[in-house]
Design a protein around this motif. Structure first.
Motif, PDB file in Angstrom:
ATOM      1  N   VAL A 221       0.823  -1.206   0.000  1.00  0.00           N
ATOM      2  CA  VAL A 221       0.000   0.000   0.000  1.00  0.00           C
ATOM      3  C   VAL A 221       0.860   1.261   0.000  1.00  0.00           C
ATOM      4  O   VAL A 221       0.519   2.274  -0.628  1.00  0.00           O
ATOM      5  N   ASP A 222       2.003   1.209   0.678  1.00  0.00           N
ATOM      6  CA  ASP A 222       2.881   2.376   0.790  1.00  0.00           C
ATOM      7  C   ASP A 222       3.537   2.758  -0.534  1.00  0.00           C
ATOM      8  O   ASP A 222       4.063   3.862  -0.673  1.00  0.00           O
ATOM      9  N   LYS A 223       3.511   1.851  -1.506  1.00  0.00           N
ATOM     10  CA  LYS A 223       4.173   2.121  -2.793  1.00  0.00           C
ATOM     11  C   LYS A 223       3.200   2.453  -3.917  1.00  0.00           C
ATOM     12  O   LYS A 223       3.600   2.632  -5.063  1.00  0.00           O
ATOM     13  N   LEU A 224       1.911   2.529  -3.596  1.00  0.00           N
ATOM     14  CA  LEU A 224       0.909   2.739  -4.633  1.00  0.00           C
ATOM     15  C   LEU A 224       0.876   4.183  -5.106  1.00  0.00           C
ATOM     16  O   LEU A 224       1.222   5.114  -4.375  1.00  0.00           O
ATOM     17  N   LEU A 260      -9.212  11.889   3.711  1.00  0.00           N
ATOM     18  CA  LEU A 260     -10.567  12.425   3.711  1.00  0.00           C
ATOM     19  C   LEU A 260     -11.173  12.320   2.321  1.00  0.00           C
ATOM     20  O   LEU A 260     -12.354  12.064   2.161  1.00  0.00           O
ATOM     21  N   GLY A 261     -10.350  12.513   1.315  1.00  0.00           N
ATOM     22  CA  GLY A 261     -10.817  12.418  -0.051  1.00  0.00           C
ATOM     23  C   GLY A 261     -10.124  11.308  -0.800  1.00  0.00           C
ATOM     24  O   GLY A 261     -10.106  10.153  -0.378  1.00  0.00           O
ATOM     25  N   LEU A 262      -9.463  11.690  -1.876  1.00  0.00           N
ATOM     26  CA  LEU A 262      -8.834  10.710  -2.747  1.00  0.00           C
ATOM     27  C   LEU A 262      -7.321  10.666  -2.593  1.00  0.00           C
ATOM     28  O   LEU A 262      -6.702   9.615  -2.681  1.00  0.00           O
ATOM     29  N   PHE A 263      -6.721  11.820  -2.369  1.00  0.00           N
ATOM     30  CA  PHE A 263      -5.268  11.921  -2.433  1.00  0.00           C
ATOM     31  C   PHE A 263      -4.626  11.813  -1.052  1.00  0.00           C
ATOM     32  O   PHE A 263      -5.191  12.214  -0.045  1.00  0.00           O
ATOM     33  N   ARG A 264      -3.417  11.278  -1.037  1.00  0.00           N
ATOM     34  CA  ARG A 264      -2.675  11.095   0.194  1.00  0.00           C
ATOM     35  C   ARG A 264      -1.967  12.380   0.583  1.00  0.00           C
ATOM     36  O   ARG A 264      -1.639  13.221  -0.247  1.00  0.00           O
ATOM     37  N   ILE A 309      -3.095  14.817   6.839  1.00  0.00           N
ATOM     38  CA  ILE A 309      -3.519  16.188   6.531  1.00  0.00           C
ATOM     39  C   ILE A 309      -3.019  16.558   5.141  1.00  0.00           C
ATOM     40  O   ILE A 309      -1.810  16.547   4.873  1.00  0.00           O
ATOM     41  N   ASN A 310      -3.964  16.870   4.271  1.00  0.00           N
ATOM     42  CA  ASN A 310      -3.632  17.256   2.900  1.00  0.00           C
ATOM     43  C   ASN A 310      -4.562  18.369   2.456  1.00  0.00           C
ATOM     44  O   ASN A 310      -5.321  18.940   3.256  1.00  0.00           O
ATOM     45  N   GLN A 311      -4.537  18.666   1.167  1.00  0.00           N
ATOM     46  CA  GLN A 311      -5.337  19.772   0.650  1.00  0.00           C
ATOM     47  C   GLN A 311      -6.829  19.519   0.795  1.00  0.00           C
ATOM     48  O   GLN A 311      -7.607  20.443   1.041  1.00  0.00           O
ATOM     49  N   ASP A 312      -7.239  18.264   0.673  1.00  0.00           N
ATOM     50  CA  ASP A 312      -8.657  17.939   0.840  1.00  0.00           C
ATOM     51  C   ASP A 312      -9.131  18.263   2.253  1.00  0.00           C
ATOM     52  O   ASP A 312     -10.240  18.783   2.454  1.00  0.00           O
ATOM     53  N   VAL A 313      -8.307  17.956   3.243  1.00  0.00           N
ATOM     54  CA  VAL A 313      -8.647  18.251   4.636  1.00  0.00           C
ATOM     55  C   VAL A 313      -8.741  19.760   4.845  1.00  0.00           C
ATOM     56  O   VAL A 313      -9.692  20.274   5.449  1.00  0.00           O
ATOM     57  N   GLU A 314      -7.733  20.491   4.361  1.00  0.00           N
ATOM     58  CA  GLU A 314      -7.724  21.955   4.507  1.00  0.00           C
ATOM     59  C   GLU A 314      -8.933  22.577   3.825  1.00  0.00           C
ATOM     60  O   GLU A 314      -9.570  23.491   4.370  1.00  0.00           O
ATOM     61  N   ASN A 315      -9.261  22.097   2.629  1.00  0.00           N
ATOM     62  CA  ASN A 315     -10.398  22.649   1.889  1.00  0.00           C
ATOM     63  C   ASN A 315     -11.708  22.413   2.636  1.00  0.00           C
ATOM     64  O   ASN A 315     -12.583  23.296   2.679  1.00  0.00           O
TER      65      ASN A 315
END
Length: 348
Positions: A221-224, A260-264, A309-315
């Motif tokens: 999973v870590d390499k996907l 939270l969304g799609l991206f890590r 925490i990524n852009q989806d979380v911030e948005n």
């Protein structure tokens, strides 16, 4: 009512198994609902013949085996289709829609985020719309309005990818990023999952995969990685041998477990603590509709999430900044403050 419309309506009456279909009842139906007068036995016989011809065109093998696909029952004094699952026009009968809905309902594991339920509900809504009880006066607007999802860019790749994923086949992908400076690149990978995601702007499909190099032996999973299907230029099967090992417990969807969304994000899971305003409408929503499966309610107003925490979380937090107050981590709180100040400047 022209001939085609009349035949379609007659076909619909055949699909309503409880309708006593004969010349007199069809004539009365056309008079009541379409103000068509003088529908004779001769017209009825002509329409039955036309429907038989259309059925024969659609089901030639069935007609060869069974003969006429429309029969008359003397005991019931009505005409009928010899099978419940045929139709003179390329549309779904109520039974066919129910069958498809039941199949999807049984295979909900193929969908995420309740999408299986959504498709089932839409199919059954179509069935209801197609079989409305005839009133003396109908509203001139539809009774049900569903989300128009439109086409998905990159849908031409789905059939190939589903086959490759199911067969654990290596493929070669030509891909180009969205930025104007991006250059096309080709890589060999093992496709693992097609993920649909609505980012609030549009809904698209994404391919989750692991790039395979000469020395790669383990799928993790870590390499996907993730590519949008609409940025994929071409696909083909790879001739390279697959020498990788996949653990029996491996699940590609675990890639999204802390998103939270799609991206890590930075792939470091952090605790987010936020407070809901006491008079906020969102206070009643959170217990019933959690933001994420990791959500914990600390007290009446305090909640916690465990996420990357990524852009989806911030948005998301920015969107509900008037309802939610981030307490920790401090750097996330400060980032939201900067974003709010920047937004405020645009309105001064």
């Amino acid at each position: 009512m022209n001939t085609t419309d009349r035949l379609k309506e007659l076909n619909n009456l055949f699909l309503r198994k409880t309708f006593p279909l004969r010349a007199s009842t069809v004539g009365a139906y056309f008079t009541e609902h379409f103000d068509q007068l003088g529908y004779s036995e001769r017209s009825f016989s002509r329409d039955i013949k036309a429907l038989k011809e259309k059925l024969a065109e659609r089901y030639p093998s069935l007609e060869d085996a069974e003969g006429d696909l429309i029969r008359y029952s003397k005991s019931e004094n009505r005409f009928y289709y010899i099978r419940d699952d045929i139709s003179a026009f390329p549309s779904f009968s109520e039974q066919e829609l129910d069958q498809i809905a039941s199949i999807i309902d049984f295979n909900k594991h193929l969908f995420t985020g309740g999408n299986g339920n959504g498709i089932v509900n839409k199919l059954r809504a179509i069935s209801l719309e197609n079989n409305l009880i005839k009133h003396e006066e109908l509203a001139n607007w539809p009774a049900i309005e569903l989300i128009n999802e439109g086409d998905r860019s990159g849908s031409e790749h789905v059939k190939f990818l589903v086959d490759a994923i199911s067969g654990k086949q290596l493929i070669e992908i030509s891909h180009k990023g969205l930025a104007t400076t991006s250059k096309a690149k080709t890589l060999t990978c093992l496709p693992l999952l097609i993920k649909e995601y609505n980012n609030g702007w549009y809904t698209g499909w994404y391919l989750l995969f692991q790039e395979i190099s000469a020395g790669e032996t383990k799928i993790s999973v870590d390499k996907l990685r993730l590519f949008a299907l609409d940025r994929i230029g071409s696909l083909r099967l790879s001739t390279a041998p697959l020498k990788t090992r996949i653990h029996p417990s491996f699940q590609p969807s675990d890639y999204f477990k802390h998103s939270l969304g799609l991206f890590r994000g930075a792939q470091e899971v952090e605790k987010i603590t936020f407070r809901v305003q006491d008079d906020s409408w969102i206070k009643e929503y959170l217990p019933k509709y959690p933001i994420h499966p990791s959500q914990i309610q600390v007290d009446e107003q305090l909640f916690e999430l465990t996420l990357e925490i990524n852009q989806d979380v911030e948005n998301f937090l920015f969107r509900y900044a008037t309802e939610l107050q981030v307490i920790e981590p401090v750097y996330l709180k400060e980032q939201l403050q900067k974003n709010l100040q920047k937004a405020l400047l645009l309105y001064q």
